[in-house]
Design a protein around this motif. Structure first.
Motif, PDB file in Angstrom:
ATOM      1  N   ASN A  15     -11.278-134.710  20.211  1.00 19.11           N
ATOM      2  CA  ASN A  15     -10.282-134.395  21.241  1.00 19.11           C
ATOM      3  C   ASN A  15      -9.356-135.567  21.555  1.00 19.11           C
ATOM      4  N   HIS A  16      -9.885-136.793  21.506  1.00 16.58           N
ATOM      5  CA  HIS A  16      -9.029-137.940  21.842  1.00 16.58           C
ATOM      6  C   HIS A  16      -7.984-138.202  20.755  1.00 16.58           C
ATOM      7  N   HIS A  75     -17.059-133.284  15.824  1.00 16.40           N
ATOM      8  CA  HIS A  75     -17.002-134.163  16.996  1.00 16.40           C
ATOM      9  C   HIS A  75     -17.822-133.630  18.166  1.00 16.40           C
ATOM     10  N   TYR A  95     -13.410-129.798  18.805  1.00 13.76           N
ATOM     11  CA  TYR A  95     -12.840-130.829  19.685  1.00 13.76           C
ATOM     12  C   TYR A  95     -13.554-130.918  21.032  1.00 13.76           C
ATOM     13  N   HIS A 128     -19.244-136.447  21.459  1.00 14.64           N
ATOM     14  CA  HIS A 128     -18.414-135.890  22.526  1.00 14.64           C
ATOM     15  C   HIS A 128     -19.038-136.002  23.910  1.00 14.64           C
TER      16      HIS A 128
HETATM   17 MN   LIG Z   1     -14.758-136.162  22.834  1.00 20.18          MN
END
Ligand SMILES: [Mn+2]
Length: 194
Positions: A15-16, A75, A95, A128
Motif C-alpha cells: 500500500n505504501h 504484502h 495491498y 502489513h
Molecule cells: Mn502496509
C-alpha cells in the motif's frame, strides 16, 4: 531496486509503494504515515531518480506464487481463491488485506483476520499488520514485526521455515497504535508450526 535488477531479489508492491506511485504520478494523496519523509528524501535526489522509482514500482507484481504453488507472498496476505489471480479486488486485498470500511479508536482501518479462517494448501507469507512476534496461523505467517516502529526486521528462510529477526536500530516512526502484544496472538494450540 539494485537487488531486483541483479536478479538477487523479488519485490512486491504494497500500500505504501502504491501511494508513493500515485504521488509521483501527480495525483493528490495525503502525505501521511511517513510519506512526507519519503517525499522530502526524494526531493534531494535528481529528478530522474523519481522517474526511475515510479517505473520500478509500476513494474512490481501484487503477489507471487512460488515453489509450484506451495508458497504465496503478498504484502497484506491473500485468501486462497485469489492465488494466482489478477483483478482490482485481488490487488486491493494484496495491498490492504481484508477491511470492513470501519476505523478503530486510533483512526486506522479495521483489519479483518482473514488468516484465522484460511484453509488453503499454499503457505502464505505476508506483512502489513505489525505484530509483536511472527506466528504461524493456518499455514499463514505475518513477518512484519514493526521494524519501523522500533520492533525487529524478520525474515522467513524458505524452504527451511526458519525465522530470523534483527532488532531495529531505533524507532524510525512513532506508531499510531501500539504494537500487538504477544498475548494478543492466537493460542499456541491453533498455530501450525513447521
Ligand atoms: Mn502496509
Amino acid at each position: 531496486m539494485a537487488m531486483v535488477r541483479a536478479g538477487d531479489a523479488l519485490c512486491l508492491v504494497g500500500n505504501h509503494e502504491d501511494k508513493l506511485r500515485r504521488h509521483l504520478q501527480g495525483r493528490a494523496v495525503k502525505l501521511t504515515h511517513g510519506l512526507a519523509a519519503t517525499v522530502e528524501q526524494l526531493a534531494r535526489e535528481p529528478a530522474s531518480f523519481a522517474d526511475e522509482l515510479a517505473a520500478f514500482i509500476d513494474g512490481l507484481f501484487h503477489h507471487y506464487v512460488l515453489d509450484d504453488g506451495r508458497l504465496v507472498v503478498a504484502h497484506a496476505g491473500l485468501i486462497e481463491r485469489y492465488h494466482g489471480r489478477s483483478s482490482g479486488r485481488v490487488r486491493a486485498f494484496c495491498y490492504y488485506g481484508e477491511t470492513n470500511g470501519e476505523r478503530d479508536e486510533y483512526g486506522l482501518p479495521v483489519r479483518l483476520d482473514w488468516a484465522a479462517t484460511y484453509s488453503g494448501a499454499a503457505r502464505v507469507v505476508y506483512g502489513h499488520t505489525p505484530t509483536a512476534s511472527a506466528t504461524w496461523v493456518n499455514r499463514t505467517i505475518c513477518i512484519d514485526t514493526g521494524c519501523v516502529f522500533g520492533g525487529a526486521l524478520t525474515a522467513l528462510r524458505y524452504p527451511e521455515l526458519e525465522l530470523v529477526a534483527v532488532p531495529a536500530a531505533r524507532v524510525y516512526y512513532e506508531p499510531t497504535r501500539p504494537l500487538a502484544r504477544a498475548s494478543d496472538q492466537p493460542p499456541a494450540a491453533e498455530d501450525e508450526r513447521p
